[in-house]
Design a protein around this motif. Structure first.
Motif: not given
Length: 326
Positions: A183-191, A207-215
């Motif tokens: 969708d181009g709006k979400r990124v998964a990443v190891l932190r 979420r790149l649009d809202t900057k929401r981060v969820k583990r």
């Protein structure tokens, strides 16, 4: 940080480690705790060729192979640098993006992002003065590239494939193996739990649009490579870090953190498995493993439920990306 025999690590600004793992001469001693981090992004389509890195003479180069293991082609032939780290297909299968490395073990080490056609032609660098780019991966529009900049505090940035439009991605600093969903709006990443310490990690969805981060996974030890499924519902990952004493295995989890599935079941720390890429149709996964008594790790393919495992390459290989190019 613990690194494995045969791994070269250098402390980067901001407390970050850069891992440079040679392919040649991999032995059982290599399979110790290491984060062979690689960004990924697999997009929907028909299954095509698999792109991967392997040693070819003095330097690591890029190759492609059919999903049945036939038709192997070498597509880079650099004589002064390693030309194949962290490579990925564009969504349409027409281009690749990768990191080229010069003098990786020396004081003048540098890396640069390159874009090329699927056969290695029309090779061109993305010049980013003052930037230390690693882990490039495509957005689903095929025009933008996400990467990690190590120049100061590790920061995810976005650049157009022609080198224009450099900007920050708006993601939290520090991380590894980012993959962009379709969708181009979400990124998964190891932190990391603590910046600069890769011993304790977890997977997050940003979420790149809202900057929401969820583990979405527990804090713990991971192999350092994840990939987003083409349908945007799951993430494939490996845990714990390479053994001994415990073997690394491949898992998937839904993007809301539920329904985690273990796909490989190695034990004892001698055999270790690390996911690389989903297939474009979302039905298979390519991964590396030293199963079968191997001293090095080669590519294997399995169904997305862990069944029907088969060997893809004979020699050591890594950083596979499954695309739609045929």
């Amino acid at each position: 940080m613990t690194t494995n025999s045969g791994t070269h690590s250098r402390r980067r600004p901001g407390g970050r480690w850069r891992k440079l793992v040679p392919i040649a001469g991999l032995t059982a001693a290599l399979v110790l705790a290491v984060l062979a981090a690689a960004s990924q992004a697999t997009f929907r389509g028909k299954n095509g060729r698999i792109l991967f890195a392997a040693q070819a003479g003095k330097f690591e180069q890029l190759f492609t192979v059919r999903p049945d293991g036939g038709g192997r082609r070498q597509i880079t032939r650099f004589t002064d640098s390693a030309g194949g780290s962290l490579s990925h297909w564009s969504p349409d299968g027409a281009r690749i993006v990768f990191t080229r490395r010069w003098n990786p073990d020396g004081p003048n080490a540098r890396e640069q992002i390159y874009v090329a056609n699927a056969d290695g032609s029309n090779l061109r660098p993305i010049d980013l003065p003052g930037v230390e780019p690693i882990q490039p991966t495509w957005f689903p529009d095929g025009r933008r590239i996400l990467f990690l900049d190590l120049a100061s505090k590790p920061t995810f940035k976005i650049v157009n494939a022609d080198g224009s439009g450099l900007r920050t991605a708006g993601m939290p600093s520090f991380g590894d193996s980012a993959c962009v969903f379709g969708d181009g709006k979400r990124v998964a990443v190891l932190r990391p739990r603590s910046p600069g310490n890769d011993e304790v990690l977890a997977i997050f969805v940003v979420r790149l649009d809202t900057k929401r981060v969820k583990r979405i996974t527990p804090w713990g030890s991971y192999t350092g490579t994840i990939d987003c499924s083409p349908d945007g519902t799951r993430v494939v990952f490996g845990k714990p870090a390479f053994g001994p004493p415990t073997s690394a295995n491949v898992f998937t989890v839904r993007t809301d953190g539920t329904r985690s599935r273990q796909l490989t079941h190695s034990k004892g720390g001698t055999v270790n498995n690390n996911p690389n890429s989903w297939s474009p149709d979302g039905k298979k996964i390519v991964f590396t493993s030293n199963r079968g008594g191997r001293a090095d790790r080669v590519l294997f393919v399995m169904n997305a439920d862990g069944s029907e495992v088969r060997q893809l390459t004979r020699g050591a290989a890594r950083f596979a990306s499954w695309g739609t190019n045929r």
